[in-house]
Design a protein around this motif. Structure first.
Motif, PDB file in Angstrom:
ATOM      1  N   ASP A  23      -0.609  -9.471  -1.645  1.00 50.06           N
ATOM      2  CA  ASP A  23      -1.465  -8.783  -0.662  1.00 50.06           C
ATOM      3  C   ASP A  23      -1.477  -9.556   0.657  1.00 50.06           C
ATOM      4  O   ASP A  23      -2.162  -9.176   1.594  1.00 50.06           O
ATOM      5  N   ARG A  24      -0.709 -10.646   0.727  1.00 46.72           N
ATOM      6  CA  ARG A  24      -0.689 -11.458   1.956  1.00 46.72           C
ATOM      7  C   ARG A  24       0.414 -11.013   2.892  1.00 46.72           C
ATOM      8  O   ARG A  24       1.423 -10.462   2.453  1.00 46.72           O
ATOM      9  N   CYS A  25       0.238 -11.336   4.168  1.00 49.19           N
ATOM     10  CA  CYS A  25       1.280 -11.020   5.145  1.00 49.19           C
ATOM     11  C   CYS A  25       1.203 -12.008   6.294  1.00 49.19           C
ATOM     12  O   CYS A  25       0.132 -12.500   6.622  1.00 49.19           O
ATOM     13  N   ASN A  26       2.370 -12.284   6.908  1.00 52.93           N
ATOM     14  CA  ASN A  26       2.396 -13.168   8.069  1.00 52.93           C
ATOM     15  C   ASN A  26       2.258 -12.379   9.369  1.00 52.93           C
ATOM     16  O   ASN A  26       2.264 -12.956  10.450  1.00 52.93           O
ATOM     17  N   PHE A  27       2.160 -11.050   9.297  1.00 54.80           N
ATOM     18  CA  PHE A  27       1.881 -10.211  10.467  1.00 54.80           C
ATOM     19  C   PHE A  27       0.432  -9.720  10.353  1.00 54.80           C
ATOM     20  O   PHE A  27      -0.160  -9.749   9.269  1.00 54.80           O
ATOM     21  N   GLY A  46      -6.037 -14.757  -5.605  1.00 54.86           N
ATOM     22  CA  GLY A  46      -5.630 -16.096  -6.017  1.00 54.86           C
ATOM     23  C   GLY A  46      -4.390 -16.012  -6.891  1.00 54.86           C
ATOM     24  O   GLY A  46      -4.036 -14.936  -7.384  1.00 54.86           O
ATOM     25  N   ARG A  47      -3.744 -17.161  -7.066  1.00 56.30           N
ATOM     26  CA  ARG A  47      -2.484 -17.214  -7.812  1.00 56.30           C
ATOM     27  C   ARG A  47      -2.568 -16.596  -9.208  1.00 56.30           C
ATOM     28  O   ARG A  47      -1.718 -15.806  -9.609  1.00 56.30           O
ATOM     29  N   ASP A 274      -2.258  -7.331  -8.194  1.00 58.84           N
ATOM     30  CA  ASP A 274      -3.062  -7.767  -9.326  1.00 58.84           C
ATOM     31  C   ASP A 274      -3.066  -6.741 -10.459  1.00 58.84           C
ATOM     32  O   ASP A 274      -3.979  -6.709 -11.292  1.00 58.84           O
ATOM     33  N   GLY A 275      -2.056  -5.888 -10.460  1.00 60.47           N
ATOM     34  CA  GLY A 275      -1.839  -5.048 -11.633  1.00 60.47           C
ATOM     35  C   GLY A 275      -2.735  -3.829 -11.766  1.00 60.47           C
ATOM     36  O   GLY A 275      -2.992  -3.369 -12.877  1.00 60.47           O
ATOM     37  N   GLN A 276      -3.204  -3.303 -10.641  1.00 61.09           N
ATOM     38  CA  GLN A 276      -3.972  -2.051 -10.697  1.00 61.09           C
ATOM     39  C   GLN A 276      -3.021  -0.897 -10.416  1.00 61.09           C
ATOM     40  O   GLN A 276      -2.285  -0.919  -9.417  1.00 61.09           O
ATOM     41  N   LEU A 277      -3.065   0.100 -11.265  1.00 59.04           N
ATOM     42  CA  LEU A 277      -2.190   1.264 -11.098  1.00 59.04           C
ATOM     43  C   LEU A 277      -2.895   2.322 -10.252  1.00 59.04           C
ATOM     44  O   LEU A 277      -4.010   2.743 -10.565  1.00 59.04           O
ATOM     45  N   PHE A 278      -2.224   2.740  -9.175  1.00 54.33           N
ATOM     46  CA  PHE A 278      -2.738   3.831  -8.340  1.00 54.33           C
ATOM     47  C   PHE A 278      -1.753   4.991  -8.430  1.00 54.33           C
ATOM     48  O   PHE A 278      -0.542   4.781  -8.442  1.00 54.33           O
ATOM     49  N   THR A 279      -2.293   6.194  -8.453  1.00 52.79           N
ATOM     50  CA  THR A 279      -1.408   7.361  -8.531  1.00 52.79           C
ATOM     51  C   THR A 279      -1.328   8.085  -7.194  1.00 52.79           C
ATOM     52  O   THR A 279      -0.729   9.147  -7.093  1.00 52.79           O
ATOM     53  N   CYS A 280      -1.941   7.484  -6.149  1.00 55.84           N
ATOM     54  CA  CYS A 280      -1.853   8.063  -4.806  1.00 55.84           C
ATOM     55  C   CYS A 280      -2.060   6.958  -3.787  1.00 55.84           C
ATOM     56  O   CYS A 280      -2.867   6.051  -4.008  1.00 55.84           O
ATOM     57  N   LEU A 281      -1.341   7.049  -2.673  1.00 58.58           N
ATOM     58  CA  LEU A 281      -1.472   6.064  -1.593  1.00 58.58           C
ATOM     59  C   LEU A 281      -2.900   6.030  -1.065  1.00 58.58           C
ATOM     60  O   LEU A 281      -3.359   5.028  -0.528  1.00 58.58           O
TER      61      LEU A 281
END
Ligand code: SAM
Ligand code: SF4
Ligand code: SF4
Length: 338
Positions: A23-27, A46-47, A274-281
């Motif tokens: 979930d991290r980004c350098n932008f 967290g890790r 973290d392993g959560q399943l989403f069925t829509c954006l």
């Protein structure tokens, strides 16, 4: 595990899996992770909360056994995940998986492009919103120059990740003046430029309909300079509308998720880091696959969970957006991936 096809309540099969590996980004793209929200105090995962490569591979196998043919790695910025090419090679060994792709901002891609290709990555999409540094930097908000992303696009092509797709989110009054210059730059290069309508993903990017430039307007602006004509989709459920330059200079795509929703053929599932399943954006709540994994569930049990969630799927957010019944607390783009 025996391979099967599962369909949802609207008879849409499960075919694609997008995995956010971090979930991290350098932008800090203003339309995705605005600094005011994603600042110093923001708590990233967290890790030990992240799925390990082994966990991602195991889940991917189960998804493939339930019909998934394509996997796209995304984020956050997927290249921030250390040794990501190892994950690519683990996924490349999954029998029945036909395609592995990645979406990246390109900033860390140059030293990795070859290793990714060798590991089995088939396709790459690099995001680039403008060729003009002032505009691009105002969007990425970390002073990252456009020239470096252009070099990364070339490095991907040199590594054999062709055709490279280049995704540009268009925001009115911010970078819409660059639609034609971007098109001109990528004509005759073999790269496929795709324009994305600015979307109301998440709840923090201050989305307003009047800042979205419609696919129709984008087509009109390009067509006025270089005539284009529509091309048939490559496959059922293809997200981008395709066009080609009549003079043979190549192809472009337009992702019109706001003005021309494609929910009726949406075959995509999404897994957060973290392993959560989403069925829509535009989902509000995920379905917890990590707890299932870590509680010792068997492949069959996890497969049954996936079948149940997909079987109950009713999502058609983009189609109902105009009906005014949309949820307010949607998941953020950086968590769920594009
Ligand atoms: N960091 C990588 C990147 O930027 O390519 C991968 C993740 S990013 C969330 C995936 C894609 O979503 C990018 O092409 C980005 O431009 C696009 N995106 C993010 N927020 C968006 C929004 N509000 N509307 C349309 N596209 C968006
Ligand atoms: Fe990062 Fe990609 Fe979001 Fe930009 S669009 S902030 S590069 S995750
Ligand atoms: Fe698929 Fe949801 Fe997008 Fe519709 S709004 S196309 S269901 S991800």
């Amino acid at each position: 595990m025996e391979r099967k096809t599962i369909t949802d309540t609207l008879q849409r099969p499960l075919r694609d899996l997008r995995i956010s590996v971090t979930d991290r980004c350098n932008f800090r793209c203003t339309y995705c992770m605005p600094k005011e929200i994603f600042g110093r105090d923001y708590e990233f995962l967290g890790r030990d909360q992240l799925l390990s490569f082994e966990e991602i591979e195991r889940l991917s196998r189960i998804f493939v056994a339930h019909g998934v043919e394509k996997i796209r790695l995304t984020g956050g910025e997927p290249l921030l995940r250390r040794d990501i090419e190892k994950l690519v090679s683990m996924l490349a060994n999954i029998e029945g998986l036909q395609d592995i792709a990645m979406t990246t901002n390109g900033s860390l891609l140059i030293p990795k492009a070859k290793a990714l290709k060798e590991a089995g990555l088939k396709r790459i999409t690099v995001s680039l919103d403008s060729l003009d540094d002032a505009t691009f930097m105002s969007l990425n908000d970390v002073d990252f120059p456009a020239s470096k992303v252009l070099e990364a696009i070339d490095a991907s092509a040199d590594a054999g990740l062709t055709p490279v797709k280049v995704d540009m989110v268009v925001k009115r009054g911010v970078n819409d003046q660059d639609i034609v210059s971007m098109a001109g730059h990528f004509r005759n290069t073999g790269h496929i430029l795709r324009f994305i309508e600015f979307m109301d993903v998440g709840s923090t990017n201050g989305w307003r309909m009047d800042e979205m430039v419609s696919a129709a307007e984008i087509v009109e602006r390009i067509n006025a300079v270089w005539p284009i004509e529509p091309v048939d989709p490559n496959y059922y459920g293809e997200v981008a509308e395709r066009y080609r330059y009549i003079d043979g200079a190549g192809e472009i795509g337009i992702i019109a998720s706001v003005t021309v929703p494609f929910c009726s053929a949406c075959t995509r599932s999404r897994l957060t880091a973290d392993g959560q399943l989403f069925t829509c954006l535009f989902g509000v709540r995920g379905h917890d696959m990590r707890s299932l994994l870590r509680s010792g569930a068997s492949d069959e049990e996890i497969g049954a969970f996936l079948s149940r969630v997909w079987g109950q799927r009713t999502d058609r957010y983009s189609e109902i957006r105009s009906e005014g019944t949309i949820p307010l607390e949607k998941v953020e783009m950086s968590r769920i991936g594009g």
